[in-house]
Each structure stands twice: as C-alpha cells, then as structure tokens.
Design an enzyme around this catalytic site. Structure first.
Site, PDB file in Angstrom:
ATOM      1  N   HIS A 237      33.731 -35.399  43.724  1.00 41.26           N
ATOM      2  CA  HIS A 237      33.670 -36.849  42.720  1.00 41.26           C
ATOM      3  C   HIS A 237      33.809 -38.036  42.822  1.00 41.26           C
ATOM      4  CE1 HIS A 237      32.642 -39.377  39.086  1.00 41.26           C
ATOM      5  NE2 HIS A 237      34.115 -39.676  39.290  1.00 41.26           N
ATOM      6  N   TYR A 241      32.711 -43.641  44.253  1.00 40.19           N
ATOM      7  CA  TYR A 241      32.919 -44.524  43.751  1.00 40.19           C
ATOM      8  C   TYR A 241      33.258 -45.064  45.157  1.00 40.19           C
ATOM      9  CZ  TYR A 241      32.494 -42.923  39.578  1.00 40.19           C
ATOM     10  OH  TYR A 241      31.305 -42.363  38.302  1.00 40.19           O
ATOM     11  N   HIS A 388      19.720 -38.118  38.839  1.00 44.14           N
ATOM     12  CA  HIS A 388      20.615 -39.181  39.106  1.00 44.14           C
ATOM     13  C   HIS A 388      20.971 -39.790  40.008  1.00 44.14           C
ATOM     14  CE1 HIS A 388      24.437 -40.272  37.299  1.00 44.14           C
ATOM     15  NE2 HIS A 388      25.131 -39.573  38.552  1.00 44.14           N
ATOM     16  N   PHE A 389      21.033 -39.094  41.320  1.00 45.00           N
ATOM     17  CA  PHE A 389      21.850 -39.745  42.137  1.00 45.00           C
ATOM     18  C   PHE A 389      21.456 -40.022  43.004  1.00 45.00           C
ATOM     19  CE2 PHE A 389      22.214 -34.915  43.967  1.00 45.00           C
ATOM     20  CZ  PHE A 389      21.676 -35.260  45.102  1.00 45.00           C
ATOM     21  N   HIS A 390      19.378 -40.278  42.986  1.00 45.60           N
ATOM     22  CA  HIS A 390      18.955 -41.369  44.102  1.00 45.60           C
ATOM     23  C   HIS A 390      18.605 -42.326  42.898  1.00 45.60           C
ATOM     24  CE1 HIS A 390      17.979 -37.207  46.522  1.00 45.60           C
ATOM     25  NE2 HIS A 390      17.711 -37.901  46.793  1.00 45.60           N
ATOM     26  N   ARG A 451      17.280 -27.827  40.627  1.00 44.97           N
ATOM     27  CA  ARG A 451      17.320 -27.972  41.960  1.00 44.97           C
ATOM     28  C   ARG A 451      17.812 -27.370  43.504  1.00 44.97           C
ATOM     29  NH1 ARG A 451      23.864 -30.105  42.238  1.00 44.97           N
ATOM     30  NH2 ARG A 451      23.141 -31.218  44.178  1.00 44.97           N
ATOM     31  N   ARG A 452      17.433 -27.943  44.705  1.00 46.67           N
ATOM     32  CA  ARG A 452      17.895 -27.011  45.816  1.00 46.67           C
ATOM     33  C   ARG A 452      16.483 -26.169  45.749  1.00 46.67           C
ATOM     34  NH1 ARG A 452      24.649 -27.466  46.182  1.00 46.67           N
ATOM     35  NH2 ARG A 452      23.693 -29.953  46.928  1.00 46.67           N
TER      36      ARG A 452
HETATM   37 FE1  HAS Z   1      26.781 -39.199  38.866  1.00 41.50          FE
HETATM   38  C1  HAS Z   1      26.022 -35.757  39.241  1.00 41.50           C
HETATM   39  C2  HAS Z   1      28.612 -38.179  35.970  1.00 41.50           C
HETATM   40  C3  HAS Z   1      28.429 -42.670  38.812  1.00 41.50           C
HETATM   41  C4  HAS Z   1      26.610 -39.773  42.025  1.00 41.50           C
HETATM   42  N1  HAS Z   1      26.363 -38.480  40.898  1.00 41.50           N
HETATM   43  C5  HAS Z   1      26.373 -36.392  40.407  1.00 41.50           C
HETATM   44  C6  HAS Z   1      25.970 -36.275  42.079  1.00 41.50           C
HETATM   45  C7  HAS Z   1      26.121 -37.251  42.935  1.00 41.50           C
HETATM   46  C8  HAS Z   1      26.802 -38.346  41.800  1.00 41.50           C
HETATM   47  C9  HAS Z   1      25.204 -37.758  44.671  1.00 41.50           C
HETATM   48  O1  HAS Z   1      29.845 -36.056  34.433  1.00 41.50           O
HETATM   49  C10 HAS Z   1      26.410 -35.377  41.876  1.00 41.50           C
HETATM   50  C11 HAS Z   1      26.741 -33.872  42.465  1.00 41.50           C
HETATM   51  C12 HAS Z   1      25.845 -32.968  43.103  1.00 41.50           C
HETATM   52  O2  HAS Z   1      25.439 -32.431  44.389  1.00 41.50           O
HETATM   53  O3  HAS Z   1      26.559 -31.641  42.711  1.00 41.50           O
HETATM   54  N2  HAS Z   1      27.998 -40.373  37.725  1.00 41.50           N
HETATM   55  C13 HAS Z   1      28.586 -40.212  36.534  1.00 41.50           C
HETATM   56  C14 HAS Z   1      28.963 -41.129  35.758  1.00 41.50           C
HETATM   57  C15 HAS Z   1      29.013 -42.666  36.682  1.00 41.50           C
HETATM   58  C16 HAS Z   1      28.747 -42.059  37.687  1.00 41.50           C
HETATM   59  C17 HAS Z   1      29.919 -40.852  34.569  1.00 41.50           C
HETATM   60  N3  HAS Z   1      27.158 -40.503  39.676  1.00 41.50           N
HETATM   61  C18 HAS Z   1      27.364 -42.184  39.812  1.00 41.50           C
HETATM   62  C19 HAS Z   1      26.967 -43.178  41.122  1.00 41.50           C
HETATM   63  C20 HAS Z   1      27.044 -41.878  42.409  1.00 41.50           C
HETATM   64  C21 HAS Z   1      26.934 -40.684  41.667  1.00 41.50           C
HETATM   65  C22 HAS Z   1      28.383 -44.526  40.903  1.00 41.50           C
HETATM   66  C23 HAS Z   1      26.521 -42.528  43.666  1.00 41.50           C
HETATM   67  C24 HAS Z   1      27.088 -44.011  44.279  1.00 41.50           C
HETATM   68  N4  HAS Z   1      27.470 -37.964  38.066  1.00 41.50           N
HETATM   69  C25 HAS Z   1      28.065 -37.584  36.479  1.00 41.50           C
HETATM   70  C26 HAS Z   1      28.591 -36.239  36.102  1.00 41.50           C
HETATM   71  C27 HAS Z   1      27.636 -35.451  37.375  1.00 41.50           C
HETATM   72  C28 HAS Z   1      27.341 -36.182  38.420  1.00 41.50           C
HETATM   73  C29 HAS Z   1      29.321 -35.495  34.821  1.00 41.50           C
HETATM   74  C30 HAS Z   1      27.900 -33.840  37.259  1.00 41.50           C
HETATM   75  C31 HAS Z   1      26.639 -33.060  37.293  1.00 41.50           C
HETATM   76  C32 HAS Z   1      26.058 -31.791  37.039  1.00 41.50           C
HETATM   77  O4  HAS Z   1      26.019 -30.845  36.207  1.00 41.50           O
HETATM   78  O5  HAS Z   1      26.554 -30.922  38.689  1.00 41.50           O
HETATM   79  C33 HAS Z   1      29.233 -43.678  36.244  1.00 41.50           C
HETATM   80  O6  HAS Z   1      29.763 -43.871  37.183  1.00 41.50           O
HETATM   81  C34 HAS Z   1      28.274 -44.647  35.782  1.00 41.50           C
HETATM   82  C35 HAS Z   1      28.736 -45.181  34.676  1.00 41.50           C
HETATM   83  C36 HAS Z   1      27.639 -46.624  35.007  1.00 41.50           C
HETATM   84  C37 HAS Z   1      26.707 -47.472  33.887  1.00 41.50           C
HETATM   85  C38 HAS Z   1      25.601 -48.143  34.827  1.00 41.50           C
HETATM   86  C39 HAS Z   1      25.906 -49.561  34.869  1.00 41.50           C
HETATM   87  C40 HAS Z   1      24.795 -50.863  35.020  1.00 41.50           C
HETATM   88  C41 HAS Z   1      25.701 -51.746  36.545  1.00 41.50           C
HETATM   89  C42 HAS Z   1      23.831 -52.666  36.177  1.00 41.50           C
HETATM   90  C43 HAS Z   1      24.212 -53.947  35.541  1.00 41.50           C
HETATM   91  C44 HAS Z   1      22.594 -54.915  35.725  1.00 41.50           C
HETATM   92  C45 HAS Z   1      22.880 -55.219  36.071  1.00 41.50           C
HETATM   93  C46 HAS Z   1      21.200 -56.131  36.312  1.00 41.50           C
HETATM   94  C47 HAS Z   1      23.953 -56.351  36.121  1.00 41.50           C
HETATM   95  C48 HAS Z   1      27.576 -47.479  32.895  1.00 41.50           C
HETATM   96  C49 HAS Z   1      26.465 -52.287  36.325  1.00 41.50           C
HETATM   97  C50 HAS Z   1      20.950 -57.580  35.772  1.00 41.50           C
HETATM   98  C51 HAS Z   1      19.803 -57.632  36.471  1.00 41.50           C
HETATM   99  C52 HAS Z   1      19.252 -59.212  36.965  1.00 41.50           C
HETATM  100  C53 HAS Z   1      18.664 -58.822  38.624  1.00 41.50           C
HETATM  101  C54 HAS Z   1      19.903 -60.406  36.351  1.00 41.50           C
HETATM  102 CU    CU Z   2      31.150 -36.587  39.441  1.00 44.51          CU
END
Ligand code: HAS
Ligand code: CU
Length: 567
Positions: A237, A241, A388-390, A451-452
């Site tokens: 996990h 980050y 999600h992760f793409h 998946r997979r």
């Molecule tokens: Fe995730 C599964 C929960 C973030 C990557 N995640 C994965 C896997 C990967 C991955 C690779 O709770 C699969 C692993 C596998 O092979 O089985 N993930 C989260 C949560 C967050 C989260 C709560 N994940 C990420 C990030 C990753 C990533 C970042 C890679 C870099 N994830 C999970 C969970 C699983 C999971 C479970 C397991 C699921 C399962 O069943 O297997 C949070 O950190 C996300 C918080 C993000 C936000 C978005 C904030 C938005 C921003 C953009 C703002 C936009 C602006 C644009 C400013 C709340 C910062 C303004 C626009 C202009 C251009 C002006």
């Molecule tokens: Cu995770």
C-alpha cells in the site's frame, strides 16, 4: 593571466560548484534514462493486456519471447510499477535537494544505489523472461518463482533505500550551516518521502529475506501464504504514496512557476506531506478485506485510517487548484473559469501535469470507494481495480514524469526539446487513452469482469457467452489502451529525438522552483515538521499498533503450503 585567475579561491569554488552540478546531472540522467527504458517495454506489453479484454489474443505473435498472458502481465507490472518508478524516483529525490541546497550529494552512495538497482533489475528480468517467474507483480505465494526473481526484487528494494542517507546527509550539512532555519521545502518533501519509504519497505524486506528468498533457494520447504501477503501489503500500500509523493513535489514546488504563478502555502504543503507520511504505512491490510485470518475489528480500523489518507490529497487538490488559479489570473484570466483557459495549456510540460491532476480526481474518488470495506467487496479482484490504478500511478507518476521530462532533458543535456507539438499531442493521447480505459474498466469491473484474466484465450463463443453483455466496455478498454499506446509512441519519439538533438546553450533551462506566497517563516506547522525523527517514531508506533495484533495470530498459527507452478 587566465591561469592566475583560475587559481583564486572564488574561481576555484565556482569551478568545483560547476563540476558538482555536472556530476549530479549525470547521475540523474542515468536514473532517468534507465527508468524510461523499462517503461518503454512495460507500456508496449500494456497494449497487449488492453486488447486481451476485447478478446484479442496477441501473445502468439510474441512467441517464443513471451509465452503467456501471465508472463507478459508480470513483466508489465514489474517494469512499470517497480523498475520505472524506483529508478526515476531515486534520481529525482537526490537531484532536486542537491540543487535546492547547492550541495554535492554523496555520489558514491548514489551511484551504488544505481548499480545495485540495475543488478537487481537484470536478475529479476532474467527470471521473468525465461518464464520461470510468472507470478505477477504481487508475487503471492504459494505461486513460486525462481530465486533470481525474489533475490532480484530484494536487491532493487535495498538499492531504493540508499537515496535516504544521501538526502539526510545533505539536509544535515545544510542545517549545520544555517542554524535555526527551516529545511528548504523540496528537501523537506524528499526527506519525508524517503523516510516514509524506509518504514514502508520493512514488510517487503521481511517477506523477502525471511520467507521468499530462503524458500526459493530450497532452504525452507513450505511457506505461509497469509503471512506473506500481509507483509507484502505492509509495503504494497504505502508504495503507492512513494510513487505519488515525488509527483506531488513537481505539482506543488515546480508546476506553479511553470504555469506563471506561485505556490500559495508552504506550511500546508508540509502538512500534506506529514499526513501522507503518518497515514500511509499502517493501512496495507485494506488490500486484504476479503482475506480470511484478519479480525473484522482490524478491517474496520483500517477502513477509517484509509479514509484519513485521502485527507492530504484533498488538501493538495485545494492548495494546487488555488496556486493554478493564481497563475491563471496573473496571466489575465477573468471570471469563474477564465483563469483555467488562461493557463499555458500549449506548454506540453504544464499540460501533462494539469491533465494528470484532472484524471487523478477520478482515480482518487475510486480509491475512496475501495477504502470502504463494504464497497470494496463489490469491486475487489475485478477490472475496477486496474482501472483505479491506471488513473493514479499512470497519471500522477507516469504522466507527471513525462511532463517533467520535457524540461528536465533539455536541462540535463543542453539539447532543445524535440518536436514540442508532438510532445503536447503525446500527453493528450496518454491522458485521453487512460481516461477511456479508466472509465470503461470501472464500468466492466462493476459488471463483474475479473482482473488478471486471460480471457482472450477463451474460444470466441465462450467469451461472448461470459462477457457479451459488457463487450462494449471491454472494447473501450482495448481502445483506451491503444490510444495511450499511441501517446507513448509519440512521447518516446520526443524523448529520443531530444537526446539525439543538437546542443544549444539556450536550451539548458533552469529548474522551475516556485516562489511561495505564505510561509515558511513564523508557522507552527513548519516548526513542528522539522522534527523528522519524532514523526518517523510516531509513524512506526501507529504502524506497530495496527500490525502487531494483525500479525500475532498468523505468527502463532502458521500455515505450511508447498510451492505451486501453475503456468
Ligand atoms: Fe489505491 C488499490 C485505496 C490512491 C494505486 N491502488 C490500488 C492498487 C494500486 C493503487 C496500484 O482501500 C492495486 C494493487 C493491486 O494490484 O491489487 N488508493 C486508495 C485510496 C487512495 C488511493 C483511499 N492508489 C492511490 C494512488 C495510487 C494507487 C495515489 C498510485 C499512485 N487503492 C485503495 C484500496 C485498494 C487500492 C483500498 C485495494 C482495492 C482492492 O480491492 O484490491 C487515496 O489516496 C486517494 C486520494 C485522492 C484524492 C484525489 C485528490 C485529487 C487531486 C487532484 C486535484 C485536481 C486539481 C486540478 C487541482 C482524494 C489532488 C485542478 C485542475 C486544473 C488543471 C486547474
Ligand atoms: Cu492501498
């Protein structure tokens, strides 16, 4: 006269500073090029994974190099998620502080990290290419890979820890020369990222050293799959980050200047990094909501903690959006949305990073769904998860670093960016392809598509029987993968074209470190954040508070499974 001038202290200091900069640049270039070389192969295989879902099996064309979908998927995951990230991030996290502080990094240690990482990569690559280790990037036992694979991964992880002492040493030297001053922002961000990664890596290191390595060498006959998975996710996990925070460094500390503005708040940036540090490491078991052998109360606590880890990203959304709005208004943008249009969308580096942010809104929202134990039961092990992760790692790490490359390569090599319009097209194609893939993959996942799954190996009639009702979504997955693949082709033309281009003194742009509007002076957060040792200790204590009760029943009731080779 000129030789006399060269021996004056000021001149020799200048020469040595220039030599230091050149040496640091060579280091980052080596890390960056190796990382992007791995990504090239990883992404090429990704296109095959995408079309697999539409029922198109291209693996036959790659015989005898790649024999099965699972071999290709293992290479895809390991090259993109581990090799690309570890190389680029290690170079990036050493180089930026060294330039921010004006200090020479310990190059011996930094190069040791590079060469070890390369050695480990070659070992694992050998094992993946000879099809002895098609265990996917999560390498769940009792699937058993060859010792080359596990030892290679162990070496890569150890190598990725060496940048930490390099950066902490520069920080300590700088602090000795500037008593009472807060650590400069980028150095602070690099230090917290690497400290977080140190604690994060403990699970995988323990899994590799005490379980996988001796088991694959024949020193142990059996393995405990549940214990191994739990240790894997201890690291698996927070590694996300470790991928995200280096992208955030660019988004917070460089993008505002590139966009023509300033970062609005230094203390909020540090707060986001501290929260990412503290909340990332304890929550790995949210990947195991469906695993037996973990008490429900722990799954409940981990749900709450996982939702907390979204808070720093929500802080980021508002801080970065405000910094970009400031830039847009400075550039003459008016009204509710005029600032958005006024941003420099034609600059490929800026566009890449802003598009990454846009797609991360959707990736992050999906993460919040996954975080909930109940909702995760609907999507776990379906195509929703790769979708999600793409929309997270392929955007906030890969797309941001693609954008960074557009100023970084000219900065490092003194060569002009090749074909800027193609560069702009490449990031839109990558973004568009991934958004389509992400949208369609979430849809197919909700419909239960696993998946997979090597579903293109099924006879057509059976494929249609199983997936006919969601065939459209799976065709869109394939189309999205193909469009992103085109983006990658365009990107690598620009990348290689820049490396081969002619030198041009004006091409060597400076690092776009942003000015800040608020802070760091006089802020309590900044003062508290300086105690990195205490934050590390606090994170370790919280992590152990979650993991000791999780691991205890596993350690006292071990499972003994023999290795399996199912491919
Ligand atoms: Fe995730 C599964 C929960 C973030 C990557 N995640 C994965 C896997 C990967 C991955 C690779 O709770 C699969 C692993 C596998 O092979 O089985 N993930 C989260 C949560 C967050 C989260 C709560 N994940 C990420 C990030 C990753 C990533 C970042 C890679 C870099 N994830 C999970 C969970 C699983 C999971 C479970 C397991 C699921 C399962 O069943 O297997 C949070 O950190 C996300 C918080 C993000 C936000 C978005 C904030 C938005 C921003 C953009 C703002 C936009 C602006 C644009 C400013 C709340 C910062 C303004 C626009 C202009 C251009 C002006
Ligand atoms: Cu995770």
């Amino acid at each position: 006269m000129s030789s006399l001038a060269q021996t004056t202290p000021a001149a020799s200091l200048r020469t040595s500073a220039a030599t230091d900069v050149a040496a640091a640049k060579r280091l980052l270039l080596a890390f960056w090029l190796t990382g992007f070389a791995a990504l090239l192969f990883g992404v090429a295989l990704g296109v095959l994974q995408g079309v697999n879902y539409a029922g198109i099996n291209l693996y036959g064309a790659l015989q005898p190099l790649i024999k099965t979908y699972y071999q290709g998927l293992t290479l895809h995951g390991v090259l993109n998620a581990f090799v690309f990230t570890f190389f680029t991030i290690s170079g990036w996290l050493i180089y930026l502080p060294s330039r921010e502080l004006g200090l020479r990094p310990n190059l011996r240690l930094a190069w040791a990290s590079y060469w070890l990482m390369l050695l480990g990569t070659l070992m694992a690559a050998y094992a993946m290419l000879d099809n002895s280790s098609s265990v996917l990037y999560t390498f769940y036992p009792p699937l058993q890979a060859s010792a080359w694979f596990y030892l290679g991964i162990t070496v890569v992880v150890v190598a990725s820890l060496l940048p930490l002492p390099v950066v902490l040493d520069m920080r300590a030297r700088w602090k000795r020369a500037h008593p009472g001053e807060p650590t400069p922002l980028v150095t602070f961000m690099s230090s917290t990222t690497l400290l977080m990664w140190l604690l994060a890596s403990l699970g995988a290191v323990a899994e590799a050293v005490f379980m996988l390595d001796p088991w694959s060498l024949g020193l142990r006959a059996t393995i405990d799959p549940l214990l191994a998975r739990t240790l894997f996710w201890w690291t698996g996990h927070p590694i996300v980050y470790y991928w995200l925070m280096p992208g955030y460094i660019s988004i917070y500390a460089l993008l505002p200047r590139q966009a023509g503005g300033k970062l609005v708040s230094d203390p909020l940036t540090r707060l986001a990094f501290l929260l990412l540090f503290v909340f990332s490491v304890p929550v790995g078991t949210h990947h195991q909501y469906t695993d037996p052998g973990i008490a429900p109360v722990i799954k409940g606590i981990v749900t709450a903690l996982t939702l907390s880890v979204a808070i720093p990203s929500l802080i980021t959304a508002f801080t970065v959006a405000l910094s970009l709005e400031y830039a847009g208004r400075r550039r003459g943008g008016r009204g509710a949305l005029g600032w958005w249009r006024a941003l420099p969308w034609r600059d490929p580096s800026v566009a890449a990073q802003m598009l990454a942010l846009v797609s991360f809104i959707f990736g992050g929202a999906g993460g919040i769904v996954n975080a909930s134990w109940q909702l995760d039961n609907v999507v776990h092990n379906t195509l929703w998860i790769p979708a999600h992760f793409h929309l997270t790692v392929s955007t906030m790490t890969v797309l941001v670093f693609m954008g960074v490359s557009f100023w970084l390569l000219p900065h490092l090599t003194g060569r002009r960016l090749f074909a800027p319009r193609l560069a702009l097209a490449s990031v839109w194609l990558w973004f568009g392809g991934l958004m389509l893939w992400g949208f369609a993959g979430h849809w197919a996942g909700l419909a239960g598509v696993p998946r997979r799954a090597w579903i293109s190996a099924l006879p057509h009639a059976q494929y249609m029987q199983l997936y006919g009702s969601v065939h459209t979504s799976l065709q869109l997955v394939a189309l999205g993968g193909l469009i992103a693949g085109l983006g990658a082709v365009a990107f690598y033309i620009v990348f290689v074209g820049t490396l081969l281009g002619r030198r041009d003194a004006q091409a060597m742009v400076a690092i776009p470190f942003s000015d800040v509007i608020a802070g760091p002076r006089g802020s309590l957060i900044v003062e508290l954040s300086e105690h990195l040792g205490l934050w590390t200790l606090a994170t370790l204590v919280i992590t152990l508070a979650v993991y000791v009760p999780t691991l205890w029943p596993m350690l006292t009731h071990p499972i003994h499974a023999v290795g399996l080779r199912l491919w």
